[in-house]
Write an enzyme that holds these catalytic residues in place. Structure first.
Site, PDB file in Angstrom:
ATOM      1  N   HIS A  36       0.835  -1.212   0.000  1.00 56.58           N
ATOM      2  CA  HIS A  36       0.000   0.000   0.000  1.00 56.58           C
ATOM      3  C   HIS A  36       0.870   1.261   0.000  1.00 56.58           C
ATOM      4  O   HIS A  36       0.551   2.248  -0.669  1.00 56.58           O
ATOM      5  CB  HIS A  36      -0.911   0.026   1.229  1.00 56.58           C
ATOM      6  CG  HIS A  36      -1.925  -1.070   1.260  1.00 56.58           C
ATOM      7  ND1 HIS A  36      -1.878  -2.094   2.181  1.00 56.58           N
ATOM      8  CD2 HIS A  36      -3.009  -1.311   0.478  1.00 56.58           C
ATOM      9  CE1 HIS A  36      -2.906  -2.905   1.977  1.00 56.58           C
ATOM     10  NE2 HIS A  36      -3.602  -2.462   0.949  1.00 56.58           N
ATOM     11  N   GLU A 151      -0.679  -4.713  -8.921  1.00 57.59           N
ATOM     12  CA  GLU A 151      -0.727  -5.894  -9.784  1.00 57.59           C
ATOM     13  C   GLU A 151      -0.748  -7.189  -8.983  1.00 57.59           C
ATOM     14  O   GLU A 151      -0.991  -8.253  -9.548  1.00 57.59           O
ATOM     15  CB  GLU A 151       0.461  -5.891 -10.748  1.00 57.59           C
ATOM     16  CG  GLU A 151       0.357  -4.821 -11.805  1.00 57.59           C
ATOM     17  CD  GLU A 151       1.454  -4.865 -12.848  1.00 57.59           C
ATOM     18  OE1 GLU A 151       1.285  -4.242 -13.901  1.00 57.59           O
ATOM     19  OE2 GLU A 151       2.495  -5.516 -12.613  1.00 57.59           O
TER      20      GLU A 151
END
Length: 510
Positions: A36, A151
């Site tokens: 994150h 991803e």
């Protein structure tokens, strides 16, 4: 800008109304980790937009109430991490803010059946419907310019991309590569549930995927059954392990250059996913189009932006045309043609001014081949079968390992028909004549009338598109871009964005 925490949708709307710039949006379910942090810092370094991060544990994404209840909630720590990594605002709504009970107009969406029926969708029925529903709600509320997605959750990224296209949102997805811990394990909010032995199992799984990638690079194939048996022998509990096309998520075909090896395993009660992308060669971009459409200039800039080799196939045809003229070659005689082609050497060398010099048989012909004299004969010479066969062979030889962007008239149809991205650049005849006139005026080498240029371009278009061998035409799977009214930088940015959406970032970094 003052840091702000927003908890109510009404406050979010008010905050948004007062903004004077666009929004970079990073959706999360909290319990922030290094993955994150990379999303936030990437958003922060990408542009001058406001960076908004959301923390919302979406109940529609969980398989059971027990799973939802056990999801780690670390809001105070998340706020600290988000702000310290570049978030300007944090949206922390509760369930009734996102799904108001009295609001009957809320759309509960269905994910693309094609994309959600593979991999995680095999066992997590309805999970991606929940993802689509919450993302749609958040995007409608926030109206961001850019959406930053990892991803690591590749299938989810594809489904959200499909949602944005389906709903015609003017939102750019910016993918960020999977972030991994020092032992190769991808960062995940669920990793906190793992015991030491379970963490070891996950590490073994991730390492075996990486080993399979190394083997594939050498052998260009993968034995899925052998890999599955190897993992099972190490007591890895496999939920699925699939080798698929990275965008359709269908079974990989023999002519697919890029594929994905993706799997999910159970470590105790925790379900974890990982993947690697496999490549037979590096990606290729094929750019075709008529004379004067800006191919050379744009392709050079794309090569620089994406760190790819620039293959100027047009320069190769022009160089041969220059040599034929210099040596007074009678190219109607096959024996004479064969003799000279067997002794031709064309190489490209980088320089600090034009970026690339063209040499034919040790002659630097970078400037000479751009003259109107060569332009008037190159179409005829490039239509000669022996010349095309020779140069297509040379071009394919250069492109064997990929990692290049090539421009010409038959790149996507003949030279590299399996290129990962095909672009057909075009412009009106007037626009192309104007560009060519500016180019010639800048060089100051020859005088030519604008109307004469228009007719020469029209004639060249006819010759290129009607020749028997490899005529100029758009490949069936090429994306056509009409460049009238667009600056060079705008066209380059558009193609780079298309490339980034079609080639995983994890592959681009290799």
């Amino acid at each position: 800008m003052n840091k702000i925490i927003i908890r109510k949708t009404e406050d979010l709307k008010e905050w948004r109304r007062n903004l004077k710039c666009d929004i970079n949006f990073i959706p999360t379910m909290g319990n922030l980790h290094d993955g994150h942090q990379k999303l936030i810092s990437t958003a922060q370094s990408s542009n001058c937009n406001t960076n908004l991060l959301s923390i919302f544990v979406n109940p529609l994404q969980f398989d059971s109430k027990e799973d939802l209840k056990s999801y780690p909630k670390t809001v105070d720590k998340d706020i600290e991490i988000a702000f310290s990594n570049g978030a300007d605002a944090i949206f922390i709504p509760n369930v009734t803010d996102i799904y108001p009970k009295k609001n009957k107009s809320i759309s509960y969406l269905k994910a693309s059946k094609e994309l959600s029926s593979a991999l995680c969708g095999l066992t997590r029925v309805g999970h991606f419907d929940g993802v689509c529903t919450v993302v749609y709600r958040l995007l409608k509320l926030i109206q961001p310019k850019n959406l930053f997605l990892g991803e690591k959750d590749w299938q989810q990224l594809l489904i959200i991309k499909n949602l944005i296209e389906e709903k015609k949102f003017n939102i750019k997805i910016i993918p960020v590569p999977t972030q991994r811990d020092s032992d190769g394990v991808p960062f995940s909010s669920r990793n906190k549930h793992l015991s030491k032995s379970e963490r070891k199992s996950l590490k073994l799984f991730s390492n075996e995927l990486e080993n399979a990638k190394i083997i594939f690079k050498k052998d260009k194939r993968i034995d899925l059954k052998q890999l599955t048996n190897k993992l099972k022998s190490k007591n890895i509990s496999i939920e699925y392990l699939e080798h698929l096309h990275p965008y359709s998520l269908k079974k990989v075909q023999s002519n697919d250059n890029i594929s994905i090896l993706a799997g999910a395993i159970k470590c105790g009660k925790t379900r974890l996913i990982d993947h690697v992308f496999l490549m037979k060669r590096k990606p290729i971009i094929a750019i075709d189009g008529p004379a004067g459409s800006g191919k050379s200039t744009i392709t050079k800039l794309i090569a620089k932006e994406l760190n790819l080799l620039y293959l100027d196939t047009g320069a190769m045809y022009r160089a041969i045309s220059w040599l034929f003229k210099k040596e007074k070659i009678d190219y109607a005689k096959e024996s004479e043609l064969k003799k000279i082609l067997n002794n031709i050497s064309i190489i490209f060398k980088s320089n600090s001014i034009s970026q690339q010099d063209v040499f034919i048989n040790n002659f630097c012909v970078t400037e000479e081949i751009r003259s109107q004299e060569i332009s008037s004969i190159v179409s005829k010479i490039s239509s000669i079968k022996k010349v095309r066969e020779f140069l297509v062979y040379e071009q394919r030889k250069i492109g064997q390992s990929g990692g290049l962007v090539a421009e010409g008239r038959d790149i996507g149809t003949t030279v590299f028909p399996n290129a990962e991205l095909k672009i057909f650049l075009t412009a009106s005849i007037d626009e192309r004549a104007k560009r060519r006139k500016s180019e010639l005026d800048l060089r100051g080498t020859e005088e030519i009338d604008f109307n004469q240029l228009r007719e020469l371009i029209r004639k060249r278009d006819f010759e290129d598109s009607t020749r028997k061998i490899s005529p100029l035409k758009k490949a069936n799977d090429a994306i056509e871009l009409l460049t009238d009214g667009y600056s060079i930088n705008e066209v380059v940015e558009k193609i780079v964005n298309i490339y980034n959406l079609n080639i995983p970032k994890e592959i681009q970094l290799e």
